[in-house]
Design an enzyme around this catalytic site. Structure first.
Site, PDB file in Angstrom:
ATOM      1  N   ASP A 399       0.579  -1.060   0.416  1.00  0.00           N
ATOM      2  CA  ASP A 399      -0.283   0.307  -0.368  1.00  0.00           C
ATOM      3  C   ASP A 399       0.799   1.087  -0.332  1.00  0.00           C
ATOM      4  OD1 ASP A 399      -2.555   0.963   0.052  1.00  0.00           O
ATOM      5  OD2 ASP A 399      -1.961   1.801   2.129  1.00  0.00           O
ATOM      6  N   GLU A 428       1.585  -0.837  -5.109  1.00  0.00           N
ATOM      7  CA  GLU A 428       0.532   0.380  -5.297  1.00  0.00           C
ATOM      8  C   GLU A 428       0.725   1.335  -5.592  1.00  0.00           C
ATOM      9  OE1 GLU A 428      -3.378   2.354  -3.463  1.00  0.00           O
ATOM     10  OE2 GLU A 428      -2.054   1.813  -2.327  1.00  0.00           O
TER      11      GLU A 428
END
Length: 669
Positions: A399, A428
């Site tokens: 993330d 990401e």
């Protein structure tokens, strides 16, 4: 004089170059070695078992012939593999190598003056022109003698016998034939003296599993695997869903964080600042008295349940991927156990996380360079990853990695892959292009992309072409996610079923890697007004779905994934070529394998509401055919076949039927 010159001389001011130093410089030039990333500072990406084309510009003064090899080996190995380089024109030389193990491979290029090839070239020209070649024959005899002296064992004996045979032959034609014979050339090459031998710098390949290049990802929230929003789903519930996910053709099943969720500043439905007593909270608010990044949310099940899920997934040809989100709820144990890993404000509070205009009041971030965090925080995060790897997790979706230090990622990924080379990391990162590329360079296997916001024909052609060019092709593998829990693309808001099929076709055909977040297959698109966000977001509530709801595209997704598996040309983002199609609403492109045995054409209408028509050109030139040739076409969605006659063709795409066409083209028998 040294026996080999390195293509890495010290930096020199030309006015300071001495004669002695000039005599030590390489006579050959080796330039533009590929693949390489930042002159070898980082490893170029490769896949185990796939051929890697290594090339370079190699040249020297004069017209003498050159020769060279690629030397390559697994990092840590002693012996080099060697592959001869082939001159492909304009001073570009290349060879193919095939890494056989996951891990790092190092390679370099070695080139030298090919004395015997130069001799054969001159001898052939003069003999063919009828020029007297008495001296040339003497030179050939000398070259065979010198090769025999350099050689050892059977090779030396064979070369000496060739030299003796040359002397005994009386016919000029026979002597020339012996000197130019392929067998003679090969034997002399084995005893080559390598004059002016020059070596390039050493470069690296990061060799990964095939799933690094070709995979279909499916994302779901385990807590939503339930038929009642009042009942929290579990890992055991996810196991029941595995056959359906496998049937759609997915390879990777990815979960958002599965850790305990904090209660301080817990978010309510639709990102409300006030949570109700039954609101489960965002799984990205990691940490509670039940544990942190190493722990499992109690309502999902036990550690044993998770291991059972991992094993069941493998039985269904699926790998589990976990979210590695380096952020904490204010209730995370680290705040009490390691307060020195955080940056505290003067009033004793920690600033909550932000990604303007979004605010995450339920999340705080660690400080990688806080005094007490170096190196303890780094090691603790490394150990978190190791712990999940030991439970059988080999893929991690990271993330927002672009908000964490690049040196941390370079160290962590290398450290993990040193002992577990099968592990892969998906970035990401929706951020600046330079940062996205750099994350690939420091070790991330794949990355989310700008594909989500590329909608027009011009945008898509430009972006897909860019990903096929340096530096992106060597350091970056794009994973075309069509949606995420955070991104409900504007394109899908009011485009209906056809809009979802358009994006699915673009993603599955455009890249070897694609992904979707659950709900896409039933065309969920209800947005927060004016935003690329889902109304009633699953990030803040349990979402019950009927995956067989009317209008679903489950069958189409399964067929798209089936087509990908059956056609090697579609198993990478590389090889994209846009072809002429005279309608700005139709993207027409192709991909093919190097041997042209698998050639796929894709036409996607970007208009989900209206029929679109266009004349287009079949790329007959890439099949070695003239403009009037006959080819065989096959619709890979329906199985329908036909004959095309000539280069210019016509298409009509009706979105209410199917907004795209996928055709396999072959030379007609």
């Amino acid at each position: 004089m040294p026996s080999a010159y390195l293509q890495e001389p010290d930096r020199l001011n030309h006015g300071e170059l001495s004669l002695e130093r000039a005599l030590e410089l390489p006579r050959l030039a080796i330039e533009e070695v590929e693949p390489q990333v930042e002159q070898g500072r980082f490893a170029a990406k490769a896949i185990v078992g796939d051929k890697v084309t290594v090339s370079a510009l190699i040249f020297a003064d004069g017209h003498d012939k050159l020769a060279g090899e690629v030397l390559w080996r697994d990092v840590g190995a002693t012996d080099w593999h060697r592959e001869p380089l082939v001159d492909v024109g304009l001073e570009r030389w290349q060879a193919e190598i095939t890494p056989q193990r996951v891990g790092e491979v190092e390679f370099l290029i070695e080139a030298w003056w090919d004395v015997y090839a130069s001799y054969c070239y001159e001898l052939s020209k003069k003999f063919g022109a009828g020029v007297t070649i008495n001296l040339e024959l003497q030179e050939g005899e000398a070259l065979l003698s010198q090769a025999a002296e350099r050689a050892e064992g059977e090779l030396a004996i064979t070369l000496q016998a060739l030299r003796d045979e040359l002397v005994e032959l009386q016919s000029l034609d026979e002597r020339v034939a012996l000197l130019l014979a392929a067998e003679t050339v090969a034997l002399v090459r084995r005893a080559e003296g390598h004059p002016h031998r020059t070596r390039s710098a050493t470069y690296l390949l990061d060799v990964e599993r095939p799933l690094a290049r070709f995979a279909s990802w499916y994302e779901l929230f385990p807590r939503s695997e339930t038929d009642d929003p009042a009942r929290h789903g579990t890992f055991r519930d996810v196991i029941k869903r595995l056959p359906a996910i496998q049937a759609m053709g997915f390879d990777v099943l990815y979960f958002p964080p599965i850790h305990p969720i904090g209660t301080t500043h817990r978010k309510g439905r639709n990102n409300s600042l006030t949570a109700g007593p039954d609101d489960p909270g965002s799984p990205y608010a990691i940490g509670s008295p039940d544990g942190g990044h190493e722990a499992i949310h109690p309502q999902l099940g036990t550690r044993e349940d998770f291991v059972a899920l991992v094993e069941a997934a493998r039985d269904h040809d699926l790998e589990i991927a976990l979210d590695f989100a380096i952020q904490c709820s204010p209730d995370h144990p680290w705040l009490q156990q390691h307060p020195g890993w955080f940056s505290w404000r003067p009033d004793g509070t920690i600033r909550h996380a932000e990604n303007p205009p979004k605010k995450y009041e339920d999340i705080v971030n660690v400080d990688f360079y806080a005094k007490d965090a170096v190196p303890d925080l780094w090691l603790a995060l490394r150990d978190v990853v190791r712990g999940w790897v030991e439970l059988g997790v080999y893929q991690f979706r990271v993330d927002n990695p672009h908000t964490k230090p690049l040196p941390f990622w370079e160290w962590l990924i290398a450290d993990i892959r040193k002992s577990h080379p099968q592990v892969m990391f998906l970035a990401e990162a929706f951020t600046r292009p330079a940062m996205m590329a750099r994350l690939g360079k420091v070790g991330f296997t794949q990355s989310y992309t700008y594909f989500t916001w590329r909608n027009t024909k011009a945008e898509l052609e430009t972006y897909l072409t860019e990903l096929n060019e340096a530096p992106w092709r060597d350091c970056y593998r794009p994973n075309f996610f069509v949606n995420t829990p955070d991104i409900n693309p504007y394109f899908l808001h009011h485009k209906g079923r056809a809009g979802f099929l358009i994006r699915a076709a673009l993603a599955t055909m455009g890249s070897g890697l694609w992904g979707m977040y659950s709900g896409f297959e039933i065309c969920e698109s209800l947005p927060v007004p004016g935003k690329e966000e889902y109304l009633d977001s699953e990030k803040y509530e349990i979402r019950v779905r009927d995956y067989q709801a009317p209008g679903n595209i489950v069958a189409e997704i399964a067929q798209l994934n089936r087509i990908r598996r059956q056609n090697p040309a579609l198993q990478t983002h590389l090889g994209f070529k846009a072809y002429p199609c005279w309608n700005d609403n139709i993207l027409f492109f192709g991909k093919r394998t190097a041997d042209r045995e698998n050639f796929i054409l894709v036409a996607v209408s970007l208009d989900p509401h209206n029929a679109q028509e266009a004349h287009f050109e079949l790329p007959l030139w890439e099949l070695g055919l003239d403009d009037h040739a006959t080819t065989h076409g096959e619709d890979l969605m329906t199985g329908h076949t036909w004959q095309w006659h000539g280069k210019t063709q016509w298409m009509r795409i009706e979105p209410w039927h199917q907004p795209f066409g996928i055709w396999r083209i072959r030379v007609a028998s």
